[in-house]
Design an enzyme around this catalytic site. Structure first.
Site, PDB file in Angstrom:
ATOM      1  N   LEU A   1     -39.081  12.603  -6.497  1.00  0.00           N
ATOM      2  CA  LEU A   1     -38.744  13.062  -5.154  1.00  0.00           C
ATOM      3  C   LEU A   1     -38.823  14.581  -5.168  1.00  0.00           C
ATOM      4  O   LEU A   1     -38.440  15.212  -6.159  1.00  0.00           O
ATOM      5  CB  LEU A   1     -37.319  12.653  -4.758  1.00  0.00           C
ATOM      6  CG  LEU A   1     -37.031  11.226  -4.302  1.00  0.00           C
ATOM      7  CD1 LEU A   1     -35.582  11.138  -3.832  1.00  0.00           C
ATOM      8  CD2 LEU A   1     -37.957  10.776  -3.197  1.00  0.00           C
ATOM      9  N   ASP A   2     -39.296  15.173  -4.075  1.00  0.00           N
ATOM     10  CA  ASP A   2     -39.321  16.633  -3.992  1.00  0.00           C
ATOM     11  C   ASP A   2     -37.915  17.191  -4.148  1.00  0.00           C
ATOM     12  O   ASP A   2     -36.931  16.568  -3.722  1.00  0.00           O
ATOM     13  CB  ASP A   2     -39.872  17.080  -2.624  1.00  0.00           C
ATOM     14  CG  ASP A   2     -41.312  16.663  -2.412  1.00  0.00           C
ATOM     15  OD1 ASP A   2     -42.014  16.418  -3.410  1.00  0.00           O
ATOM     16  OD2 ASP A   2     -41.733  16.592  -1.241  1.00  0.00           O
ATOM     17  N   ARG A   3     -37.814  18.385  -4.707  1.00  0.00           N
ATOM     18  CA  ARG A   3     -36.509  18.993  -4.952  1.00  0.00           C
ATOM     19  C   ARG A   3     -35.629  19.090  -3.696  1.00  0.00           C
ATOM     20  O   ARG A   3     -34.436  18.778  -3.752  1.00  0.00           O
ATOM     21  CB  ARG A   3     -36.692  20.387  -5.580  1.00  0.00           C
ATOM     22  CG  ARG A   3     -35.374  21.027  -5.990  1.00  0.00           C
ATOM     23  CD  ARG A   3     -35.559  22.244  -6.860  1.00  0.00           C
ATOM     24  NE  ARG A   3     -34.280  22.666  -7.430  1.00  0.00           N
ATOM     25  CZ  ARG A   3     -34.139  23.563  -8.391  1.00  0.00           C
ATOM     26  NH1 ARG A   3     -35.197  24.158  -8.897  1.00  0.00           N
ATOM     27  NH2 ARG A   3     -32.942  23.873  -8.850  1.00  0.00           N
TER      28      ARG A   3
ATOM     29  N   THR B   1     -35.538  17.200  -1.154  1.00  0.00           N
ATOM     30  CA  THR B   1     -35.323  15.872  -0.570  1.00  0.00           C
ATOM     31  C   THR B   1     -34.165  15.167  -1.271  1.00  0.00           C
ATOM     32  O   THR B   1     -33.907  15.403  -2.445  1.00  0.00           O
ATOM     33  CB  THR B   1     -36.618  15.038  -0.723  1.00  0.00           C
ATOM     34  OG1 THR B   1     -37.692  15.738  -0.111  1.00  0.00           O
ATOM     35  CG2 THR B   1     -36.481  13.676  -0.092  1.00  0.00           C
TER      36      THR B   1
END
Length: 230
Positions: free
Chosen positions: A61-63, A65
């Site tokens: 997951l993107d940081r 998010t």
């Protein structure tokens, strides 16, 4: 909030956690502590393990998010999960708070994404270009306030910054996402994109697993959650 309060599912093969905005799923050039580091420490402390603790990472997951992150506690589970996440065997549902009403209450977005490594962004285009990858998602409007709108999104492909780029391409900006056109940042530096629900066949036991994660508490997320659960 500690790891134990954020465990969504755990057995001998899997550890599923509710990631907070700003946490790294795995290490990067910053050298900051990761969610995986915290998870390994939890496993050491809880099961009295010494030395290295195995923890595989089948997806990211993107940081900025938040939401569901699946870790593998065994190599067997990791190998199978890697294949599942590459294909369409894992169903992923996200929630996104955006700044405008979508063109329709529900619909399908199909674009071709080109990754630009310098600014670490993806650009969504309506036609295929050299080096681009197909990106497809379904969305539906499930709640609204005076200024923001909650979308439920099902991914059909897993591309770099896919939801962020595809929504930006139709003029919708995720709250707090300055990189993709939001007007201002969130106080915690995160963005209002949350991995809400995941379902898949257990990689070892072959039973159905369905996991739901609530977003972090704040006034807007809590108000939307109340609307949805009414």
């Amino acid at each position: 909030m500690g790891i134990q309060e954020r465990i969504l599912f755990e057995d001998n093969h899997l550890l599923v956690l509710n990631k907070l905005c700003g946490e790294l799923v795995q290490g990067d050039a910053t050298g900051d502590q990761t969610l995986a580091d915290k998870a390994k420490q939890y496993l050491r402390d809880t099961y009295h393990k010494e030395g290295n603790v195995y923890l595989g990472i089948p997806h990211r997951l993107d940081r900025p998010t938040s939401g569901i992150v699946v870790y593998a506690k065994t190599e067997k589970a990791l190998v199978r999960l890697n294949e599942m996440f590459k294909g369409s065997a894992v169903k992923k549902i996200y929630w996104a708070i955006v700044d405008k009403v979508p063109p329709q209450d529900e619909g399908t977005l199909v674009h071709y994404l080109i990754r630009d490594p310098k600014p670490n962004k993806s650009i969504a285009t309506p036609v295929e270009r050299k080096g681009s990858k197909l990106a497809k998602l379904d969305y539906r409007l499930i709640a609204s306030s005076k200024t923001y709108f909650l979308l439920e999104i099902q991914l059909h492909t897993g591309r770099h910054h896919q939801i962020r780029a595809q929504l930006a391409a139709i003029g919708l900006h995720i709250k707090g996402d300055l990189k993709y056109g939001a007007s201002r940042s969130n106080p915690d530096g995160g963005i209002c994109l949350h991995a809400r629900k995941i379902s898949f066949l257990h990689p070892v036991k072959k039973t159905e697993v369905e996991i739901v994660a609530d977003p972090q508490h704040d006034n807007l997320w809590d108000a939307f959650l109340q609307q949805v659960e009414r």
